[in-house]
Enzyme design. Structure first.
Site, short mmCIF file in Angstrom:
data_model
loop_
_atom_site.label_atom_id
_atom_site.label_comp_id
_atom_site.label_asym_id
_atom_site.label_seq_id
_atom_site.Cartn_x
_atom_site.Cartn_y
_atom_site.Cartn_z
N GLY A 60 0.84 -1.20 0.00
CA GLY A 60 0.00 0.00 0.00
C GLY A 60 0.87 1.24 0.00
N ASP A 95 9.32 4.18 7.89
CA ASP A 95 9.10 5.44 8.62
C ASP A 95 8.19 6.41 7.85
OD1 ASP A 95 10.68 6.25 6.54
OD2 ASP A 95 12.38 6.91 7.76
N GLY A 96 7.76 6.01 6.65
CA GLY A 96 6.83 6.86 5.91
C GLY A 96 7.50 8.04 5.21
N ARG A 153 -2.81 0.38 -9.65
CA ARG A 153 -1.76 -0.56 -10.08
C ARG A 153 -2.36 -1.94 -10.28
NH1 ARG A 153 2.68 1.76 -6.95
NH2 ARG A 153 1.97 3.80 -6.35
N ASP A 222 3.11 -4.40 -8.21
CA ASP A 222 2.60 -3.21 -7.53
C ASP A 222 3.20 -1.93 -8.12
OD1 ASP A 222 4.80 -4.63 -6.14
OD2 ASP A 222 4.98 -2.74 -5.06
P1 AMP Z 1 8.66 0.95 -3.66
O1 AMP Z 1 9.92 0.15 -3.70
O2 AMP Z 1 8.88 2.44 -3.52
O3 AMP Z 1 7.73 0.61 -4.77
O4 AMP Z 1 7.94 0.54 -2.29
C1 AMP Z 1 7.48 -0.77 -2.00
C2 AMP Z 1 6.53 -0.69 -0.84
O5 AMP Z 1 7.23 -0.27 0.34
C3 AMP Z 1 5.39 0.29 -1.03
O6 AMP Z 1 4.25 -0.25 -0.44
C4 AMP Z 1 5.86 1.52 -0.29
O7 AMP Z 1 4.80 2.34 0.14
C5 AMP Z 1 6.63 0.91 0.88
N1 AMP Z 1 7.68 1.78 1.39
C6 AMP Z 1 8.86 2.09 0.79
N2 AMP Z 1 9.58 2.92 1.56
C7 AMP Z 1 8.85 3.16 2.68
C8 AMP Z 1 9.04 3.94 3.84
N3 AMP Z 1 10.14 4.68 4.07
N4 AMP Z 1 8.06 3.95 4.78
C9 AMP Z 1 6.95 3.22 4.58
N5 AMP Z 1 6.71 2.46 3.52
C10 AMP Z 1 7.64 2.43 2.56
MG MG Z 2 6.10 0.79 -5.40
#
Ligand code: AMP
Ligand code: MG
Length: 456
Positions: A60, A95-96, A153, A222
């Site tokens: 998510g 950490d968001g 997605r 995703d």
């Molecule tokens: P991504 O590699 O950016 O496509 O991220 C994969 C998943 O990890 C997605 O659900 C992102 O929202 C989550 N995510 C990546 N980095 C963070 C973060 N620093 N804090 C929270 N969720 C994260």
């Molecule tokens: Mg992603």
């Protein structure tokens, strides 16, 4: 959304903002974007996904917030999405936050692809701050405001299907049809049209990646948009010299997403998506649509290559001509972007010095040029018309890894000059930009293996 400390609006995409009627100087707008003023209907979305082949039942927006929709100049609804907003219900252990380096990296790539004519999520604004977040080491945090026609997605369908949330899945299907793929009053026909369109849009995007030499790096389901737009930039890269097994993402230990595998991975991902429609269409119907992918991909890819070569229509042996070229480019590791630009610049059949200069195998490239020139002479288009068109297809400027790396390093110490210079050339990659020609220079031996900081 929790504002970062000392948060500043540091960089804006004013051309795009104007198209979306967003005024960053308006206090209300700015306060909403900075998280000072709450946005009532902002939301984070839940989805699932196949990551590196394994299924993760719940992902998510772990650090993203869909702020709302605006209407662009063409009357189209466009999502506004902020990345790096703080924790959301889907943050899992994260950490968001988003780091400045990856935000700059995403900004650059999305502008680069868009201006090369490859569908992409767009960057609208970059917010910097003095707040540090911890990855492998402390890094400055940032927020990136983005816009896209959709953030839906393949993974959204996966979530509802595997959770057996049948009515929610139906609701999602109807939403996507209504907003993007409505063609008739018959639901089944609309579903088929939607799936055919997703297959075509995905094939088109992948064909464009392969022609320009872009490697996404994290083609998880995703990270695949249902509109065939490039989203979720991570450790991507633009190919320096032709190397089919090239992997930009150093965490991709099995080379699952290597450059040459992108077409088959896209098909694998589409196959996952189609599975979620097994309650709506028969297996035969699904296979019929899915099996269009390969021919669509080839159709789009060959059209791309013809344009790059300055040829107007398909002729016998064109594929062999291109395949022979790739062998030569691979053998001598000639800079991919420079090669195409130099080829475009040839004023006539004899003007070969620029093209041959990069090759060790002079005989090989000369023989190839003989065939190529003969093919151009047989073509309907005149040499001069083809030359002008090729210079608008084969860019002078591409986002080179070492330049992205340098722009990130400078930005981390508060200097956005190189980032800004790169944006100037990437938004007009086919122009000469006399004052910025150093940004067209390939990496030297030392810069060649620079790995762009990939922490997210
Ligand atoms: P991504 O590699 O950016 O496509 O991220 C994969 C998943 O990890 C997605 O659900 C992102 O929202 C989550 N995510 C990546 N980095 C963070 C973060 N620093 N804090 C929270 N969720 C994260
Ligand atoms: Mg992603």
């Amino acid at each position: 959304m929790q504002p970062l400390t000392q948060q500043t609006l540091s960089y804006t995409n004013d051309t795009l903002a104007a198209r979306l009627a967003i005024n960053f100087k308006d206090e209300n707008t700015l306060n909403s974007l900075l998280g000072v003023k709450a946005i009532p209907h902002a939301l984070s979305m839940i989805y699932a996904g196949h990551q590196f082949g394994g299924f993760t039942p719940q992902l998510g927006d772990g650090r993203g917030l869909l702020l709302g929709e605006v209407t662009n100049q063409d009357g189209m609804m466009i999502d506004l999405h902020m990345k790096g907003v703080d924790q959301t219900p889907y943050s899992r252990r994260g950490d968001g936050r988003a780091v400045l380096g990856s935000s700059i990296h995403e900004y650059l790539a999305s502008e680069a692809l868009h201006h090369l004519g490859i569908p992409s999520i767009r960057a609208l604004a970059l917010f910097t701050s003095d707040q540090q977040v911890y990855r492998e080491h402390a890094e400055p945090a940032a927020m990136l405001l983005r816009s896209a026609r959709t953030h839906i997605r393949f993974g959204h369908f996966e979530y509802f299907f595997y959770q057996k949330k049948v009515s929610e899945l139906d609701c999602l299907i109807d939403y996507v049809i209504e907003h993007y793929y409505k063609q008739s009053l018959d639901r089944r026909k609309n579903i088929i049209f939607m799936l055919e369109s997703i297959v075509d849009a995905t094939a088109k995007m992948i064909a464009q990646w392969q022609a320009i030499g872009f490697q996404h790096g994290v083609m998880n389901t995703d990270n695949m948009s249902i509109l065939g737009e490039t989203i979720d930039y991570g450790p991507y890269g633009f190919m320096k010299s032709y190397q089919p097994n090239w992997v930009a993402n150093h965490s991709d230990y099995e080379a699952r997403y290597a450059f040459e595998r992108q077409p088959s991975v896209a098909l694998w991902n589409l196959n996952c998506l189609f599975y979620y429609f097994s309650n709506h269409l028969t297996k035969a119907q699904l296979i019929k649509v899915l099996s269009q992918f390969e021919s669509k991909l080839m159709e789009h890819f060959q059209a791309n290559i013809r344009l790059k070569l300055g040829l107007s229509s398909a002729q016998e042996n064109d594929q062999a001509l291109f395949a022979n070229l790739l062998l030569l480019l691979e053998k001598d590791q000639v800079d991919y972007t420079c090669f195409w630009r130099n080829l475009s610049q040839m004023t006539d059949q004899n003007d070969r010095l620029l093209v041959t200069a990069g090759f060790n195998d002079k005989d090989g490239i000369s023989l190839w040029l003989n065939e190529y020139c003969a093919r151009r002479v047989r073509d309907d288009k005149s040499w001069q018309v083809a030359r002008v068109e090729m210079l608008e297809i084969n860019p002078k400027y591409i986002l080179r890894n070492y330049l992205a790396h340098n722009a990130i390093t400078a930005a981390e110490s508060g200097d956005l000059k190189l980032f800004d210079d790169l944006i100037q050339v990437l938004v007009q990659p086919f122009d000469e930009h006399e004052l910025l020609t150093h940004l067209a220079i390939p990496a030297n031996a030392e810069q060649k293996n620079i790995c762009v900081s990939c922490s997210s």
